[in-house]
Design a protein around this motif. Structure first.
Motif: not given
Ligand SMILES: [Zn+2]
Length: 62
Positions: A8-9, A43-45, A51-54
């Motif tokens: 999913k993520c 981060s553009q990636i 992505i919302k969490q490191e």
């Protein structure tokens, strides 16, 4: 065993029942591209992959 990626993520995980980010439970060992996101907001990636969490993510998950 190779680490797995959340379908999913795209979070890279090892031996978990549910994804720490999206709580999903579908993982794949068939992934490509390893990206470490430290600052999701800059981060553009991270933006491209939503992505919302490191953390560590796969670019592609099958
Ligand atoms: Zn996930």
């Amino acid at each position: 065993m190779k680490e797995q990626a959340c379908r999913k993520c795209h979070r890279i995980v090892s031996k978990v029942d549910s994804c720490p980010v999206c709580k999903g439970s579908s993982f794949s060992a068939e992934w490509k591209g390893y990206v470490v996101v430290r600052d999701p907001e800059r981060s553009q990636i991270a933006r491209a992959l939503k992505i919302k969490q490191e953390g560590s993510y796969a670019l592609r998950v099958r």
